[in-house]
Enzyme design. Structure first.
Site, PDB file in Angstrom:
ATOM      1  N   LYS A 192       4.249   9.421 -12.900  1.00 29.62           N
ATOM      2  CA  LYS A 192       3.145  10.234 -13.422  1.00 29.62           C
ATOM      3  C   LYS A 192       3.659  11.535 -14.028  1.00 29.62           C
ATOM      4  CE  LYS A 192       0.503   9.790  -9.784  1.00 29.62           C
ATOM      5  NZ  LYS A 192      -0.551   9.458  -8.828  1.00 29.62           N
ATOM      6  N   GLN A 205      -2.338  11.629  -3.334  1.00 33.58           N
ATOM      7  CA  GLN A 205      -1.797  10.275  -3.235  1.00 33.58           C
ATOM      8  C   GLN A 205      -2.176   9.636  -1.897  1.00 33.58           C
ATOM      9  OE1 GLN A 205      -0.242   8.613  -5.581  1.00 33.58           O
ATOM     10  NE2 GLN A 205       0.841   6.979  -4.530  1.00 33.58           N
ATOM     11  N   ASP A 262      -9.120  11.021  -9.964  1.00 28.29           N
ATOM     12  CA  ASP A 262      -9.071   9.682  -9.368  1.00 28.29           C
ATOM     13  C   ASP A 262     -10.457   9.035  -9.326  1.00 28.29           C
ATOM     14  OD1 ASP A 262      -6.639   8.548  -8.552  1.00 28.29           O
ATOM     15  OD2 ASP A 262      -6.503   9.824  -6.770  1.00 28.29           O
TER      16      ASP A 262
END
Ligand code: GUE
Length: 293
Positions: free
Chosen positions: A52, A96, A119
């Site tokens: 990322k 995460q 997200d």
């Protein structure tokens, strides 16, 4: 049979985003800034967060990696999240998953400012998605919708069978495919670990989306001719003959199923790279929404 090439499509999308970043810059605007919070150092998580950061550099975004120790307390993590919410220089961030067991995941997700939740996991954004409002669509489902759209896969009136009801993939996927529009307008069956006679469903499916995490679970005799296959499984299987010491396997027996499929995603190089591209797309959206305010 046509391969749904996530590697290539994700590069196309990243190039489109990079061009937009250039025009933002040319107009004297601020470039999007994404942060990733990583607690502990799980191998797969590190790989994913690393790519990322690399993608952000590639397309001209600012990026920040917030690496925190495995034994951080829930209170300290919540304090960090408050800091990120209040950081006016930051457009979006992700925490995460999975988190260490001593931390309540739900509490953390609820603490993320929905406007920075790229997200799309916060209940506000999940609800907005279900209600067909503008929002951040979770990156993996968003990536799958992009593949279906860009390869012009017909979904209207088709029977879509989703395997797995996770909050990150299966559940949002079932909602997106049943929403109005293209891709969408599908008749959806959401199957899971308590489903009886799964084969009855898969054999009658026009489109199968598997997010199970069981390597090569879906076999050729479980699908019909012409089926569209989206394989979200990514399991690292030990393999000493490989230089990395492992190979990545999907949920689908590719050799068998690809003989019957009209479209199929490979693993690796299918849904995985799309996830990263769509996270960047969401971050660009976050920047645009913030610049309107
Ligand atoms: N808050 C949060 N958001 C996520 O979106 C999220 C997460 N946590 N935790 C973990 C899962 C998993 N995930 C992947 C993304 C890209 C690849 C990917 O690029 N895969 C490559 C292979 C990469 C490799 O070598 O392992 C491919 O399929 O070709 C894989 C997995 C995002 N997730």
């Amino acid at each position: 049979m046509q391969i749904l090439d996530g590697k290539k499509t994700s590069e196309d999308i990243k190039n489109e985003i990079a061009a937009e970043v250039q025009s933002i810059k040319a107009a004297g605007g601020k470039v999007p800034h994404l942060a990733a919070v990583l607690v502990g150092n799980n191998g797969a998580s590190l790989t994913y967060v690393g790519s990322k950061v690399k993608s952000c550099e590639q397309i001209g975004f600012d990026s920040t990696l917030v690496a925190l120790p495995e034994d951080i307390t829930e209170a300290d993590l919540l304090a960090k999240i408050k800091e990120l919410n209040e950081d006016d220089n930051l457009d979006g961030y992700i925490v995460q998953l999975p988190l260490p067991k001593h931390i309540d995941e739900e509490k953390i997700l609820l603490a993320i400012d929905p406007d920075k939740d790229v997200d799309g996991f916060h209940p506000t954004n999940f609800g907005r998605m279900a209600l067909e409002m503008e929002t951040f669509i979770p990156a993996t489902p968003f990536g799958i919708m992009q593949l279906l759209e860009r390869y012009k896969v017909e979904t209207a009136g088709k029977h879509t069978v989703v395997i797995g009801r996770s909050h990150i993939v299966g559940r949002p996927m079932s909602i997106l495919m049943s929403r109005k529009g293209n891709p969408g307008d599908s008749t959806v069956t959401l199957t899971h670990s308590r489903t009886k006679n799964l084969e009855e469903f898969t054999k009658n499916a026009d489109i199968i989306i598997t997010a199970l995490g069981v390597p090569e679970f879906l076999k050729g005799d479980m699908v019909k001719d012409g089926v569209v296959i989206i394989d979200v499984g990514i399991t690292r299987v030990d393999d000493a003959s490989n230089s990395k010491g492992y190979v990545i396997k999907g949920d689908v027996d590719f050799d068998e199923v690809s003989k019957k499929a009209s479209f199929i995603t490979p693993v690796p190089g299918g849904v995985g790279p799309m996830t990263i591209a769509m996270l960047l797309q969401n971050t660009l959206l976050a920047r645009k929404i913030r610049s309107r305010k």
